[in-house]
Every structure is written in structure tokens, then in C-alpha cells.
Design an enzyme around this catalytic site. Sequence first.
Site, PDB file in Angstrom:
ATOM      1  N   LYS A  54       1.287   3.581  -9.687  1.00  0.00           N
ATOM      2  CA  LYS A  54       1.857   4.883  -9.307  1.00  0.00           C
ATOM      3  C   LYS A  54       3.360   4.910  -9.608  1.00  0.00           C
ATOM      4  O   LYS A  54       3.877   5.879 -10.158  1.00  0.00           O
ATOM      5  CB  LYS A  54       1.639   5.143  -7.807  1.00  0.00           C
ATOM      6  CG  LYS A  54       0.230   5.576  -7.481  1.00  0.00           C
ATOM      7  CD  LYS A  54      -0.023   5.552  -5.974  1.00  0.00           C
ATOM      8  CE  LYS A  54      -1.491   5.780  -5.702  1.00  0.00           C
ATOM      9  NZ  LYS A  54      -1.927   5.420  -4.361  1.00  0.00           N
ATOM     10  N   GLN A  98      -0.094   4.515   1.428  1.00  0.00           N
ATOM     11  CA  GLN A  98      -1.289   3.916   0.821  1.00  0.00           C
ATOM     12  C   GLN A  98      -2.288   3.502   1.898  1.00  0.00           C
ATOM     13  O   GLN A  98      -1.935   2.860   2.885  1.00  0.00           O
ATOM     14  CB  GLN A  98      -0.865   2.692  -0.025  1.00  0.00           C
ATOM     15  CG  GLN A  98      -1.980   2.041  -0.811  1.00  0.00           C
ATOM     16  CD  GLN A  98      -2.522   2.904  -1.953  1.00  0.00           C
ATOM     17  OE1 GLN A  98      -1.833   3.757  -2.485  1.00  0.00           O
ATOM     18  NE2 GLN A  98      -3.774   2.681  -2.300  1.00  0.00           N
ATOM     19  N   ASP A 121      -0.940  13.697  -0.926  1.00  0.00           N
ATOM     20  CA  ASP A 121      -2.351  13.278  -0.870  1.00  0.00           C
ATOM     21  C   ASP A 121      -3.247  14.415  -0.378  1.00  0.00           C
ATOM     22  O   ASP A 121      -4.467  14.359  -0.549  1.00  0.00           O
ATOM     23  CB  ASP A 121      -2.505  12.122   0.132  1.00  0.00           C
ATOM     24  CG  ASP A 121      -2.586  10.765  -0.540  1.00  0.00           C
ATOM     25  OD1 ASP A 121      -3.106  10.695  -1.669  1.00  0.00           O
ATOM     26  OD2 ASP A 121      -2.149   9.771   0.076  1.00  0.00           O
TER      27      ASP A 121
HETATM   28  N1  GUN Z   1      -6.202   4.328  -1.256  1.00  0.00           N
HETATM   29  C1  GUN Z   1      -7.140   4.502  -2.230  1.00  0.00           C
HETATM   30  N2  GUN Z   1      -7.028   5.725  -2.788  1.00  0.00           N
HETATM   31  C2  GUN Z   1      -6.018   6.352  -2.140  1.00  0.00           C
HETATM   32  C3  GUN Z   1      -5.420   7.630  -2.279  1.00  0.00           C
HETATM   33  O1  GUN Z   1      -5.822   8.485  -3.083  1.00  0.00           O
HETATM   34  N3  GUN Z   1      -4.388   7.887  -1.434  1.00  0.00           N
HETATM   35  C4  GUN Z   1      -3.935   6.988  -0.526  1.00  0.00           C
HETATM   36  N4  GUN Z   1      -2.926   7.345   0.256  1.00  0.00           N
HETATM   37  N5  GUN Z   1      -4.470   5.787  -0.377  1.00  0.00           N
HETATM   38  C5  GUN Z   1      -5.499   5.472  -1.178  1.00  0.00           C
END
Ligand code: GUN
Length: 299
Positions: A54, A98, A121
Site C-alpha cells: 500500500k 490494518q 476502507d
Molecule cells: N486486512 C485485509 N484486507 C483489509 C482491508 O481491505 N482493509 C483493512 N483495513 N484491513 C485488511
Amino acid sequence: MSAKIIDGKAFAADVRARVAAHVARLKEENGITPGLAVVLVGEDPASEVYVRSKGKQTVEVGMNSYEHKLDADTSEADLLALIDTLNNDPAVHGILVQLPLPGHLDSDLVINSINPAKDVDGFHISNVGLLGTGQKSMVPCTPLGCLMMLRDHHGSLSGMNAVVIGRSNIVGKPMAQLLLGDSCTVTIAHSRTKDIADVVRGADIVVAAVGRPEMVPGDWIKPGATVIDVGINRLPPAAEGGKARLVGDCHYDSCAEVAGAITPVPGGVGPMTIACLLANTLTACCRAHGLAEPEGLTA
Ligand code: GUN
């Protein structure tokens, strides 16, 4: 029939290019650089890989990336204090915590402490409610990516029968809301659904998001239907010394024989998630500054 392969890798590259072009304009014309803060608590190896990816892609599209890595035993109070700081930082337009969080932290409490306008998100309860009532919101990245690919392939989705397999808060439920918003007739199927094969056979669009390797066989698919496979499942090597295999929730070969279009695994939905995270960060930045939102990058 042999299905058209929907190339998520190429689609995601195109989304990133459009985001980058918009970011460049924002910098030049408005002196604004979008910023994304990612918070990682603990050392889960898979999460570390995601967060690194990311951060790299955020910088590649010209945005500022702020990474906050906290110890696994960070207290809830300390995490909430960091989120409060980010909520009040004008350089930060998007905040992502996350998941999964270590067990002593209340994920709902933490997610709901993020300013909804910065919740890239789309997990905050306000954004869930806004999406459910058809109002402008931040939309979860994976379902947004699926919607973009479906719109690109079909143009209008109006009147199509869509079956979403899986009822998670992250994919299944928001995906169903988005399809409903595009005037599909939507069914959510799950582990307790009776006669699931017949339910899926009625679908013009199948979105599989259950996390069960190759659960959907080709004979569940209506000829010509579009299959969006969200699953990413790691299977052990078929033979000793071989490689682990990544498979989706759909049995690719048999589904591809019947479907009109299908996303592969890997290289389908997967790359779209981070691309849509960048799109959401750009959208959040434009909204924060009262500027026009990027076209084609929102729901
Ligand atoms: N962990 C796995 N996929 C995601 C996601 O799309 N967002 C977040 N915040 N954590 C994750």
C-alpha cells in the site's frame, strides 16, 4: 463458450494511472497533495506485506504515505490517541487501520473512532449506513473494484440478477448494496442457503466471496454469466517440492467454460483492492477541499 478473462491487473494499472493524473492536477492547480495514513499493530507477516505494498503504490501515484507501526501490545488508549491525531491532521485525507487487530483491541471501537470522511476502507458504521441508504459514502475497496469491473464489462447492470456468495461486512454485504444501487435484483447466498446451486444458476452476475477454495463449480454457472471471484485461497503444493497454489472461490477451468466473462485468481479482483484504496483517498481529499470528485472512480 470460453469466457472473456477480465484482467484485473491491467484494470488496476489503469485506475492507478487515472488517480496519478488527478493527483498531479491537484498539486499543480490547487497545491494539494493527498495523504494516506496506514496503521499496523503487531507483526502479522501477511499484514506487513499488504502495508508495504500500500505504501509503495501510494507514493507511486504521487500521494504522501504515512506509516505507523505499533507494537503488538499497544494499548487501546494509545491506538485511539494516534487515530485522534490523524483525524485532526489536515495533511492526512485517508486513514486505514490494518485488520485483523491483536485480540485485546476492540476492532469495532477502533474503526468507529476514525473520522468517517477519512475512513477510506468504508468500514465506519456511518459509511455503512450511508451506503445502505444510497447516500454518498466511502465505499469498501474490494466491492468498489468489483463494481468498476462489472460496469466496465456490461455498461448498465440495471435489471440483472446478481448473486453474492458470502455475507461478510467487508465484501458480501457492501457488494450487495452496490449492486442494488445499480438496480440489480440481488440475492445474498451463504453457508445456510438451501439449494445454493439453483440460486446461483439464476444469476447473470455471480460474486463469490466466501474464502472456500474452488467451492463454485462450473455447473452452477448460467451460460454467459459474469463471474467475479473475490477468493484468494492458498492450497498446499500438489506434489512434494512443488509450489503452493493460489485459487479462488470458483473452480476456474469449469466456470470459464460456461461463463461469458470471469476474473482469474491471481490477477483478477486482488490488484483492484489497493487501486481502489488510492481512488478512495483521492476522493476523500477532493471532498475535504470541496473540489470535484474524480470521475469513474467512485460508486
Ligand atoms: N486486512 C485485509 N484486507 C483489509 C482491508 O481491505 N482493509 C483493512 N483495513 N484491513 C485488511
